[in-house]
Design a protein around this motif. Structure first.
Motif, PDB file in Angstrom:
ATOM      1  N   MET A   1       0.869  -1.175   0.000  1.00 47.46           N
ATOM      2  CA  MET A   1       0.000   0.000   0.000  1.00 47.46           C
ATOM      3  C   MET A   1       0.906   1.225   0.000  1.00 47.46           C
ATOM      4  O   MET A   1       1.811   1.336   0.835  1.00 47.46           O
ATOM      5  CB  MET A   1      -0.878  -0.039   1.250  1.00 47.46           C
ATOM      6  N   LEU A   2       0.697   2.144  -0.926  1.00 48.48           N
ATOM      7  CA  LEU A   2       1.570   3.312  -1.028  1.00 48.48           C
ATOM      8  C   LEU A   2       1.446   4.200   0.208  1.00 48.48           C
ATOM      9  O   LEU A   2       0.432   4.180   0.914  1.00 48.48           O
ATOM     10  CB  LEU A   2       1.234   4.114  -2.281  1.00 48.48           C
ATOM     11  N   ALA A   3       2.483   4.988   0.462  1.00 51.36           N
ATOM     12  CA  ALA A   3       2.467   5.927   1.585  1.00 51.36           C
ATOM     13  C   ALA A   3       1.353   6.955   1.394  1.00 51.36           C
ATOM     14  O   ALA A   3       1.035   7.334   0.266  1.00 51.36           O
ATOM     15  CB  ALA A   3       3.817   6.624   1.700  1.00 51.36           C
ATOM     16  N   PRO A   4       0.755   7.425   2.478  1.00 50.30           N
ATOM     17  CA  PRO A   4      -0.381   8.358   2.371  1.00 50.30           C
ATOM     18  C   PRO A   4      -0.089   9.598   1.538  1.00 50.30           C
ATOM     19  O   PRO A   4      -0.940  10.042   0.769  1.00 50.30           O
ATOM     20  CB  PRO A   4      -0.673   8.728   3.827  1.00 50.30           C
ATOM     21  N   LYS A   5       1.092  10.184   1.675  1.00 52.24           N
ATOM     22  CA  LYS A   5       1.362  11.431   0.964  1.00 52.24           C
ATOM     23  C   LYS A   5       1.452  11.224  -0.542  1.00 52.24           C
ATOM     24  O   LYS A   5       1.132  12.142  -1.316  1.00 52.24           O
ATOM     25  CB  LYS A   5       2.636  12.090   1.496  1.00 52.24           C
ATOM     26  N   ILE A   6       1.867  10.025  -0.990  1.00 58.21           N
ATOM     27  CA  ILE A   6       1.929   9.747  -2.426  1.00 58.21           C
ATOM     28  C   ILE A   6       0.521   9.690  -3.007  1.00 58.21           C
ATOM     29  O   ILE A   6       0.233  10.290  -4.058  1.00 58.21           O
ATOM     30  CB  ILE A   6       2.658   8.416  -2.688  1.00 58.21           C
ATOM     31  N   GLU A   7      -0.372   8.978  -2.326  1.00 61.60           N
ATOM     32  CA  GLU A   7      -1.761   8.892  -2.792  1.00 61.60           C
ATOM     33  C   GLU A   7      -2.417  10.269  -2.777  1.00 61.60           C
ATOM     34  O   GLU A   7      -3.118  10.652  -3.721  1.00 61.60           O
ATOM     35  CB  GLU A   7      -2.523   7.911  -1.901  1.00 61.60           C
ATOM     36  N   ALA A   8      -2.176  11.035  -1.711  1.00 65.92           N
ATOM     37  CA  ALA A   8      -2.800  12.350  -1.569  1.00 65.92           C
ATOM     38  C   ALA A   8      -2.305  13.322  -2.633  1.00 65.92           C
ATOM     39  O   ALA A   8      -3.097  14.058  -3.241  1.00 65.92           O
ATOM     40  CB  ALA A   8      -2.531  12.903  -0.172  1.00 65.92           C
ATOM     41  N   ARG A   9      -1.003  13.348  -2.870  1.00 68.39           N
ATOM     42  CA  ARG A   9      -0.450  14.302  -3.850  1.00 68.39           C
ATOM     43  C   ARG A   9      -0.910  13.935  -5.261  1.00 68.39           C
ATOM     44  O   ARG A   9      -1.199  14.825  -6.083  1.00 68.39           O
ATOM     45  CB  ARG A   9       1.077  14.300  -3.755  1.00 68.39           C
ATOM     46  N   THR A  10      -0.987  12.647  -5.554  1.00 69.82           N
ATOM     47  CA  THR A  10      -1.481  12.222  -6.860  1.00 69.82           C
ATOM     48  C   THR A  10      -2.913  12.692  -7.068  1.00 69.82           C
ATOM     49  O   THR A  10      -3.266  13.250  -8.115  1.00 69.82           O
ATOM     50  CB  THR A  10      -1.395  10.690  -6.997  1.00 69.82           C
ATOM     51  N   LEU A  11      -3.760  12.472  -6.074  1.00 74.65           N
ATOM     52  CA  LEU A  11      -5.153  12.902  -6.162  1.00 74.65           C
ATOM     53  C   LEU A  11      -5.251  14.414  -6.288  1.00 74.65           C
ATOM     54  O   LEU A  11      -6.042  14.941  -7.083  1.00 74.65           O
ATOM     55  CB  LEU A  11      -5.900  12.422  -4.919  1.00 74.65           C
ATOM     56  N   ASN A  12      -4.453  15.130  -5.533  1.00 72.96           N
ATOM     57  CA  ASN A  12      -4.429  16.593  -5.568  1.00 72.96           C
ATOM     58  C   ASN A  12      -4.088  17.103  -6.967  1.00 72.96           C
ATOM     59  O   ASN A  12      -4.748  18.000  -7.503  1.00 72.96           O
ATOM     60  CB  ASN A  12      -3.410  17.099  -4.557  1.00 72.96           C
ATOM     61  N   ASP A  13      -3.062  16.522  -7.579  1.00 77.84           N
ATOM     62  CA  ASP A  13      -2.564  17.037  -8.853  1.00 77.84           C
ATOM     63  C   ASP A  13      -3.413  16.615 -10.051  1.00 77.84           C
ATOM     64  O   ASP A  13      -3.396  17.282 -11.085  1.00 77.84           O
ATOM     65  CB  ASP A  13      -1.114  16.587  -9.056  1.00 77.84           C
ATOM     66  N   LEU A  14      -4.163  15.524  -9.925  1.00 81.94           N
ATOM     67  CA  LEU A  14      -5.003  15.067 -11.042  1.00 81.94           C
ATOM     68  C   LEU A  14      -6.263  15.918 -11.211  1.00 81.94           C
ATOM     69  O   LEU A  14      -6.829  15.970 -12.304  1.00 81.94           O
ATOM     70  CB  LEU A  14      -5.404  13.606 -10.835  1.00 81.94           C
ATOM     71  N   LYS A  15      -6.745  16.530 -10.140  1.00 80.09           N
ATOM     72  CA  LYS A  15      -7.944  17.375 -10.206  1.00 80.09           C
ATOM     73  C   LYS A  15      -9.120  16.628 -10.846  1.00 80.09           C
ATOM     74  O   LYS A  15      -9.745  17.100 -11.809  1.00 80.09           O
ATOM     75  CB  LYS A  15      -7.639  18.679 -10.942  1.00 80.09           C
ATOM     76  N   VAL A  16      -9.421  15.470 -10.298  1.00 79.78           N
ATOM     77  CA  VAL A  16     -10.502  14.640 -10.820  1.00 79.78           C
ATOM     78  C   VAL A  16     -11.842  15.346 -10.599  1.00 79.78           C
ATOM     79  O   VAL A  16     -12.094  15.918  -9.539  1.00 79.78           O
ATOM     80  CB  VAL A  16     -10.509  13.263 -10.124  1.00 79.78           C
ATOM     81  N   GLN A  17     -12.699  15.284 -11.635  1.00 78.26           N
ATOM     82  CA  GLN A  17     -14.002  15.941 -11.587  1.00 78.26           C
ATOM     83  C   GLN A  17     -15.129  14.910 -11.465  1.00 78.26           C
ATOM     84  O   GLN A  17     -14.983  13.751 -11.866  1.00 78.26           O
ATOM     85  CB  GLN A  17     -14.211  16.785 -12.852  1.00 78.26           C
ATOM     86  N   LYS A  18     -16.276  15.369 -10.958  1.00 82.21           N
ATOM     87  CA  LYS A  18     -17.388  14.476 -10.628  1.00 82.21           C
ATOM     88  C   LYS A  18     -17.964  13.743 -11.841  1.00 82.21           C
ATOM     89  O   LYS A  18     -18.561  12.677 -11.697  1.00 82.21           O
ATOM     90  CB  LYS A  18     -18.504  15.255  -9.933  1.00 82.21           C
ATOM     91  N   HIS A  19     -17.800  14.281 -13.037  1.00 80.17           N
ATOM     92  CA  HIS A  19     -18.372  13.638 -14.225  1.00 80.17           C
ATOM     93  C   HIS A  19     -17.392  12.675 -14.896  1.00 80.17           C
ATOM     94  O   HIS A  19     -17.749  12.027 -15.880  1.00 80.17           O
ATOM     95  CB  HIS A  19     -18.774  14.712 -15.246  1.00 80.17           C
ATOM     96  N   GLU A  20     -16.181  12.529 -14.364  1.00 81.68           N
ATOM     97  CA  GLU A  20     -15.133  11.815 -15.085  1.00 81.68           C
ATOM     98  C   GLU A  20     -15.082  10.329 -14.745  1.00 81.68           C
ATOM     99  O   GLU A  20     -15.476   9.893 -13.661  1.00 81.68           O
ATOM    100  CB  GLU A  20     -13.773  12.468 -14.796  1.00 81.68           C
ATOM    101  N   SER A  21     -14.556   9.577 -15.713  1.00 83.04           N
ATOM    102  CA  SER A  21     -14.320   8.142 -15.532  1.00 83.04           C
ATOM    103  C   SER A  21     -12.834   7.919 -15.293  1.00 83.04           C
ATOM    104  O   SER A  21     -11.984   8.609 -15.866  1.00 83.04           O
ATOM    105  CB  SER A  21     -14.776   7.363 -16.764  1.00 83.04           C
ATOM    106  N   VAL A  22     -12.520   6.925 -14.447  1.00 79.37           N
ATOM    107  CA  VAL A  22     -11.142   6.693 -14.016  1.00 79.37           C
ATOM    108  C   VAL A  22     -10.781   5.226 -14.206  1.00 79.37           C
ATOM    109  O   VAL A  22     -11.581   4.331 -13.908  1.00 79.37           O
ATOM    110  CB  VAL A  22     -10.956   7.071 -12.525  1.00 79.37           C
ATOM    111  N   LEU A  23      -9.571   4.992 -14.679  1.00 77.81           N
ATOM    112  CA  LEU A  23      -8.950   3.669 -14.687  1.00 77.81           C
ATOM    113  C   LEU A  23      -7.773   3.705 -13.722  1.00 77.81           C
ATOM    114  O   LEU A  23      -6.895   4.566 -13.850  1.00 77.81           O
ATOM    115  CB  LEU A  23      -8.460   3.295 -16.083  1.00 77.81           C
TER     116      LEU A  23
END
Length: 225
Positions: free
Chosen positions: A68-90
């Protein structure tokens, strides 16, 4: 379910001492990290370490080395991707299912692929138990092309690769983003690739880190001539 007060203190410290100092400033991402119980996705034997700045083994003897990746790696990835509510993710590399849970709260739907059948089954059960309904966990090798050839707004590689998988770039919609940690130890770099038009991609490399390898993606030859 009653959440121990110590968990709430540890979660607060994780956000304020590990994640926010790592340039994670999106208030929605920070609020999500406070809401989603990371400890629910950590193997029981390691639950006391759920909020520490470290990778955690996922404990499958059939495929050792899964983490399981370290918390800050998951958080920074999510922060920088700027995922939107209408989007699909793989997502490639489900692991514990925690990153899929975070993505699911930001996106319309998530397809997450896990090469380890035991981990896929466990992650699906954990997500269901925590009420995450817009994630499909699929037992599959993410290094192989998807049979149905769908496209996505966001692709996340939850692990490192030697180079950006070129085949995945064609699975991005216009405006879509791919996140991957690329390179070799002792230094890797986060890559964010945006498909700006039919034949054009733009790449940024905003931060350095180290992450375990995703299985079966190509490795460069060790020989130089």
């Amino acid at each position: 379910m009653n959440i121990p007060a110590t968990h709430e203190r540890l979660r607060f410290n994780m956000i304020e001492q590990q994640i926010r100092p790592w340039d994670v400033h999106d208030p929605d991402v920070l609020a999500l990290l406070a809401e989603i119980r990371r400890e629910d996705y950590v193997p029981t034997v390691h639950r006391a370490l759920a909020f520490f700045d470290m990778e955690l083994p996922l404990g499958n003897a059939a495929m050792p080395g899964q983490t399981m990746l370290a918390p800050k790696i998951e958080a920074r990835t999510l922060n920088d991707l700027k995922v939107q509510k209408h989007e699909s993710v793989l997502e490639i590399g489900t692991g514990s299912g925690f990153m899929a849970a975070l993505l699911a709260h930001r996106a319309a739907k998530v397809l997450t692929l896990e090469i380890d059948a035991t981990l896929a089954e466990r992650a699906a059960a954990t997500l269901a138990r925590n009420g995450v309904t817009n994630v499909e966990v699929r037992h599959a090798d993410g290094s192989k092309p998807l049979a149905s050839g769908p496209t996505f707004d966001v692709i996340v590689l939850s692990g490192s690769v030697a180079r950006i998988p070129q085949g995945l770039l064609g699975s991005l919609n216009i405006g879509g983003r791919l996140a991957a940690i690329v390179g070799n130890e002792p230094m890797m770099r986060a890559h964010f690739v945006t498909r700006v038009s039919e034949g054009q991609w733009e790449t940024t490399q905003p931060w350095d880190t180290i992450a375990p390898r995703l299985l079966n993606f190509p490795e460069p030859s060790p020989f130089n001539f």
